[in-house]
Scaffold this motif. Structure first.
Motif, PDB file in Angstrom:
ATOM      1  N   ARG A 169      28.020  41.820  46.920  1.00 23.79           N
ATOM      2  CA  ARG A 169      27.443  40.868  47.872  1.00 23.79           C
ATOM      3  C   ARG A 169      27.060  41.589  49.152  1.00 23.79           C
ATOM      4  O   ARG A 169      27.882  42.286  49.748  1.00 23.79           O
ATOM      5  CB  ARG A 169      28.444  39.744  48.151  1.00 23.79           C
ATOM      6  CG  ARG A 169      28.759  38.920  46.909  1.00 23.79           C
ATOM      7  CD  ARG A 169      29.616  37.716  47.209  1.00 23.79           C
ATOM      8  NE  ARG A 169      30.886  38.025  47.820  1.00 23.79           N
ATOM      9  CZ  ARG A 169      32.022  37.377  47.575  1.00 23.79           C
ATOM     10  NH1 ARG A 169      32.019  36.377  46.701  1.00 23.79           N
ATOM     11  NH2 ARG A 169      33.131  37.702  48.180  1.00 23.79           N
ATOM     12  N   ASP A 200      38.041  36.603  46.102  1.00 25.08           N
ATOM     13  CA  ASP A 200      37.185  36.012  45.075  1.00 25.08           C
ATOM     14  C   ASP A 200      36.212  37.024  44.477  1.00 25.08           C
ATOM     15  O   ASP A 200      35.373  36.663  43.649  1.00 25.08           O
ATOM     16  CB  ASP A 200      36.402  34.827  45.661  1.00 25.08           C
ATOM     17  CG  ASP A 200      35.479  35.252  46.804  1.00 25.08           C
ATOM     18  OD1 ASP A 200      35.727  36.327  47.401  1.00 25.08           O
ATOM     19  OD2 ASP A 200      34.513  34.522  47.081  1.00 25.08           O
ATOM     20  N   HIS A 201      36.315  38.297  44.879  1.00 23.12           N
ATOM     21  CA  HIS A 201      35.405  39.338  44.380  1.00 23.12           C
ATOM     22  C   HIS A 201      36.145  40.670  44.422  1.00 23.12           C
ATOM     23  O   HIS A 201      35.696  41.643  45.039  1.00 23.12           O
ATOM     24  CB  HIS A 201      34.161  39.382  45.276  1.00 23.12           C
ATOM     25  CG  HIS A 201      32.922  39.865  44.606  1.00 23.12           C
ATOM     26  ND1 HIS A 201      32.444  41.132  44.765  1.00 23.12           N
ATOM     27  CD2 HIS A 201      32.061  39.253  43.761  1.00 23.12           C
ATOM     28  CE1 HIS A 201      31.330  41.295  44.075  1.00 23.12           C
ATOM     29  NE2 HIS A 201      31.077  40.165  43.453  1.00 23.12           N
ATOM     30  N   ARG A 221      42.057  37.431  34.631  1.00 27.49           N
ATOM     31  CA  ARG A 221      40.601  37.250  34.737  1.00 27.49           C
ATOM     32  C   ARG A 221      40.327  36.383  35.961  1.00 27.49           C
ATOM     33  O   ARG A 221      40.033  35.194  35.845  1.00 27.49           O
ATOM     34  CB  ARG A 221      40.046  36.579  33.487  1.00 27.49           C
ATOM     35  CG  ARG A 221      40.248  37.371  32.211  1.00 27.49           C
ATOM     36  CD  ARG A 221      39.778  36.586  30.992  1.00 27.49           C
ATOM     37  NE  ARG A 221      38.364  36.289  31.058  1.00 27.49           N
ATOM     38  CZ  ARG A 221      37.742  35.431  30.250  1.00 27.49           C
ATOM     39  NH1 ARG A 221      38.443  34.762  29.358  1.00 27.49           N
ATOM     40  NH2 ARG A 221      36.450  35.231  30.350  1.00 27.49           N
ATOM     41  N   PRO A 222      40.384  36.962  37.171  1.00 27.01           N
ATOM     42  CA  PRO A 222      40.215  36.138  38.372  1.00 27.01           C
ATOM     43  C   PRO A 222      38.830  35.535  38.515  1.00 27.01           C
ATOM     44  O   PRO A 222      38.662  34.552  39.236  1.00 27.01           O
ATOM     45  CB  PRO A 222      40.504  37.131  39.512  1.00 27.01           C
ATOM     46  CG  PRO A 222      40.232  38.472  38.924  1.00 27.01           C
ATOM     47  CD  PRO A 222      40.641  38.375  37.491  1.00 27.01           C
ATOM     48  N   SER A 223      37.826  36.112  37.860  1.00 32.67           N
ATOM     49  CA  SER A 223      36.459  35.582  37.970  1.00 32.67           C
ATOM     50  C   SER A 223      35.960  35.077  36.628  1.00 32.67           C
ATOM     51  O   SER A 223      34.762  35.163  36.325  1.00 32.67           O
ATOM     52  CB  SER A 223      35.517  36.666  38.516  1.00 32.67           C
ATOM     53  OG  SER A 223      35.904  37.091  39.793  1.00 32.67           O
ATOM     54  N   ARG A 268      34.405  45.353  38.480  1.00 33.95           N
ATOM     55  CA  ARG A 268      33.910  43.990  38.642  1.00 33.95           C
ATOM     56  C   ARG A 268      33.804  43.292  37.291  1.00 33.95           C
ATOM     57  O   ARG A 268      34.158  42.109  37.148  1.00 33.95           O
ATOM     58  CB  ARG A 268      32.543  44.009  39.332  1.00 33.95           C
ATOM     59  CG  ARG A 268      31.877  42.635  39.464  1.00 33.95           C
ATOM     60  CD  ARG A 268      32.772  41.641  40.163  1.00 33.95           C
ATOM     61  NE  ARG A 268      32.195  40.294  40.200  1.00 33.95           N
ATOM     62  CZ  ARG A 268      32.898  39.196  40.445  1.00 33.95           C
ATOM     63  NH1 ARG A 268      34.188  39.255  40.656  1.00 33.95           N
ATOM     64  NH2 ARG A 268      32.302  38.023  40.466  1.00 33.95           N
ATOM     65  N   THR A 297      32.331  33.489  35.532  1.00 30.99           N
ATOM     66  CA  THR A 297      31.249  33.937  36.401  1.00 30.99           C
ATOM     67  C   THR A 297      30.344  34.899  35.634  1.00 30.99           C
ATOM     68  O   THR A 297      30.836  35.837  35.005  1.00 30.99           O
ATOM     69  CB  THR A 297      31.811  34.662  37.639  1.00 30.99           C
ATOM     70  OG1 THR A 297      32.688  33.782  38.326  1.00 30.99           O
ATOM     71  CG2 THR A 297      30.684  35.091  38.571  1.00 30.99           C
ATOM     72  N   ASP A 303      37.052  41.883  36.239  1.00 30.98           N
ATOM     73  CA  ASP A 303      37.388  40.595  36.866  1.00 30.98           C
ATOM     74  C   ASP A 303      36.916  39.434  36.001  1.00 30.98           C
ATOM     75  O   ASP A 303      37.542  38.372  35.962  1.00 30.98           O
ATOM     76  CB  ASP A 303      36.713  40.466  38.238  1.00 30.98           C
ATOM     77  CG  ASP A 303      37.258  41.448  39.254  1.00 30.98           C
ATOM     78  OD1 ASP A 303      38.348  42.008  39.033  1.00 30.98           O
ATOM     79  OD2 ASP A 303      36.572  41.660  40.279  1.00 30.98           O
ATOM     80  N   ILE A 304      35.801  39.641  35.318  1.00 28.76           N
ATOM     81  CA  ILE A 304      35.163  38.564  34.554  1.00 28.76           C
ATOM     82  C   ILE A 304      35.646  38.539  33.112  1.00 28.76           C
ATOM     83  O   ILE A 304      36.038  37.502  32.589  1.00 28.76           O
ATOM     84  CB  ILE A 304      33.625  38.739  34.601  1.00 28.76           C
ATOM     85  CG1 ILE A 304      33.128  38.636  36.053  1.00 28.76           C
ATOM     86  CG2 ILE A 304      32.940  37.718  33.716  1.00 28.76           C
ATOM     87  CD1 ILE A 304      31.690  39.040  36.241  1.00 28.76           C
ATOM     88  N   HIS A 340      24.973  35.570  41.536  1.00 33.35           N
ATOM     89  CA  HIS A 340      26.303  36.141  41.332  1.00 33.35           C
ATOM     90  C   HIS A 340      26.187  37.672  41.423  1.00 33.35           C
ATOM     91  O   HIS A 340      26.279  38.369  40.412  1.00 33.35           O
ATOM     92  CB  HIS A 340      26.869  35.722  39.974  1.00 33.35           C
ATOM     93  CG  HIS A 340      26.952  34.246  39.784  1.00 33.35           C
ATOM     94  ND1 HIS A 340      27.958  33.484  40.335  1.00 33.35           N
ATOM     95  CD2 HIS A 340      26.144  33.383  39.108  1.00 33.35           C
ATOM     96  CE1 HIS A 340      27.777  32.213  40.012  1.00 33.35           C
ATOM     97  NE2 HIS A 340      26.690  32.129  39.265  1.00 33.35           N
TER      98      HIS A 340
END
Length: 496
Positions: free
Chosen positions: A271, A407-408, A204-206, A82, A209, A85-86, A267
């Protein structure tokens, strides 16, 4: 009356096409990273006895270093995907491989078992290398068949490098000492750093965030306490059961705190709504049951039976590994890419169920026929290389990527990786207990081995049943009417 100059209508930009050379460089980089990670697990197993002798400790001490490494792998796998991703997958991958290089050098220079344990924990930072590699590949390759094939190639390495890695580890330890194994791993890790730096693009899809750092500590404590409790339970009669119970209580309290933090976070790391969906908990349950049913059966029960001089075949450890573990790893390594290629066409769920059903059948034959006939047992090991190592294991890894929310994307691969580690530990706790109860040391009865194999088959059958709960990843599969000019599959997470 004159008008202004005529302007041409704007030409829509042409999407960039991924060049073959770019794909080759990307695959070379990701494979180098995955090989460097895999060597930490596979090359060390044959060197544990040599390690114990040279560090003047016992095999229980070196076994603890393995526990430290695999626990660290599971813990870092929970949040680094995760975080990638950021912060950027290439950046995180580079840092993990750099830390792996340093940890490997530290292990090679370790003066005692305590320093070696610390170095192994440092190496465990590389735990999510395969998961982040798969996520990187998914961001670069969109065509389902090609993506599935390349994912299968990467994931196949995670099951062992055709069995050659274990043989090389044993040879290095026997001829040059255990430190040579760690220096070899450090060299491969350093090469992987260079390969990723040169051939891996950033994604970096997120981006932007915030990372949910408050949620990390309770999740890490939950996983670590569970894994340590399972490791204690594996000791059977010598286990400290009050300690195991206390660790389980710590895990429950930590998870309750994690759940509370995630519900309030803007965030969240995980989730809660995603965790409640079948696309999340169903593959996690199937992975856990699959590993419980097969991991210790292959790496513990089968090898123990092959070496047992009273109830089994009476082989030496090297011959047992060569006849059973090496062919299984080799076949899985060869079949994996074909599984990845066919999964988008035939269906991920269908391929997984074929692999699990085949594994159940093979294990039953092992228990009822293989224990009495060495050629049958060798043939069963080869078939498990197809059904488990080459099919079920591959698909379970891929499902974490293709079922994750767009998105995650990093959270589910990390949880799947942790489920692999927890399932492997539970497998030894369960199947070893059944084996030892029915065939204690010195016994000429094979009843315990048969019972352990049948228990593994029953758990695999439960995994097969659980696999029907996994929703179909339509966005990663080829539509039935896939013809030139047909519309692409919708970018949805699961079936409606």
């Amino acid at each position: 009356m004159t008008s202004g100059p005529l302007t041409e209508p704007p030409v829509p930009p042409v999407p960039p096409v991924k060049r073959a050379t770019g794909t080759f460089a990307l695959m070379a980089a990701l494979l180098a990273a995955c090989v460097a990670f895999q060597l930490n697990a596979s090359m060390l197993s044959p060197a544990l006895v040599t390690m114990a002798r040279e560090l003047r400790t016992d095999e229980a001490g070196t076994g603890l270093s393995q526990t430290a490494y695999f626990t660290a792998c599971a813990v870092f796998s929970l949040f680094l995907p995760r975080f990638s991703d950021i912060a950027g997958r290439r950046r995180v991958l580079l840092w993990m491989l750099a830390v792996l290089t340093a940890g490997s050098a530290g292990a090679a220079l370790a003066p005692n078992i305590a320093v070696l344990d610390i170095a192994r924990v440092v190496q465990g930072v590389s735990g999510p290398v395969v998961q982040i590699s798969l996520l990187t590949l998914r961001s670069e390759i969109s065509e389902p068949r090609r993506f599935g094939t390349l994912m299968g190639v990467i994931t196949a390495v995670n099951g062992g490098i055709a069995g050659v890695d274990a043989l090389a580890g044993g040879w290095l330890a026997s001829n040059f000492g255990f430190r040579s194994v760690f220096w070899t791993i450090a060299a491969f890790a350093a090469l992987a750093v260079a390969a990723v730096a040169l051939g891996c693009p950033e994604s970096r899809p997120s981006a932007g965030t915030p990372m949910d750092w408050p949620g990390v500590p309770p999740l890490v404590v939950t996983a670590a306490a569970l894994l340590l409790a399972v490791d204690e339970a594996k000791k059977l009669g010598a286990a400290n059961w009050p300690l195991a119970a206390g660790l389980l209580a710590v895990a429950a309290l930590a998870f309750a705190a994690f759940w509370r933090i995630e519900k309030r976070s803007r965030h969240p790391l995980v989730r809660i709504g995603d965790l409640k969906q079948r696309a999340s908990w169903a593959p996690l349950l199937t992975t856990l049951l699959t590993l419980i049913g097969v991991f210790a059966l292959v790496n513990g029960v089968l090898i123990s039976f092959a070496q047992n001089r009273h109830a089994g075949f009476g082989m030496d450890p090297g011959t047992a590994s060569l006849l059973f573990l090496t062919p299984l790893a080799l076949v899985g390594w060869l079949v994996g890419p074909f599984t990845g290629r066919l999964a988008p066409v035939l269906g991920y769920g269908r391929m997984l169920r074929w692999g699990l059903a085949g594994s159940v059948a093979v294990v039953v034959v092992m228990a009822l026929v293989g224990v009495h006939a060495r050629p049958v047992m060798i043939g069963c090991a080869l078939l498990l290389g197809v059904t488990y190592a080459g099919m079920a294991n591959i698909i379970l890894n891929l499902l974490g990527v293709v079922l994750a929310p767009r998105d995650h994307p990093g959270f589910l691969p990390g949880l799947i990786s942790a489920a692999f580690g927890l399932g492997a530990g539970l497998s030894f706790a369960l199947l070893s207990a059944v084996q030892v109860t029915g065939s204690p040391a010195g016994s000429s009865s094979d009843g315990g081995y048969v019972a352990a194999m049948l228990t593994g088959a029953a758990v695999l059958a439960a995994a097969y049943a659980a696999s029907f709960l996994i929703p179909r990843p339509r966005a990663a599969e080829v539509p039935p009417a896939d013809e030139p000019g047909s519309a692409p599959a919708p970018a949805a997470r699961t079936a409606p």
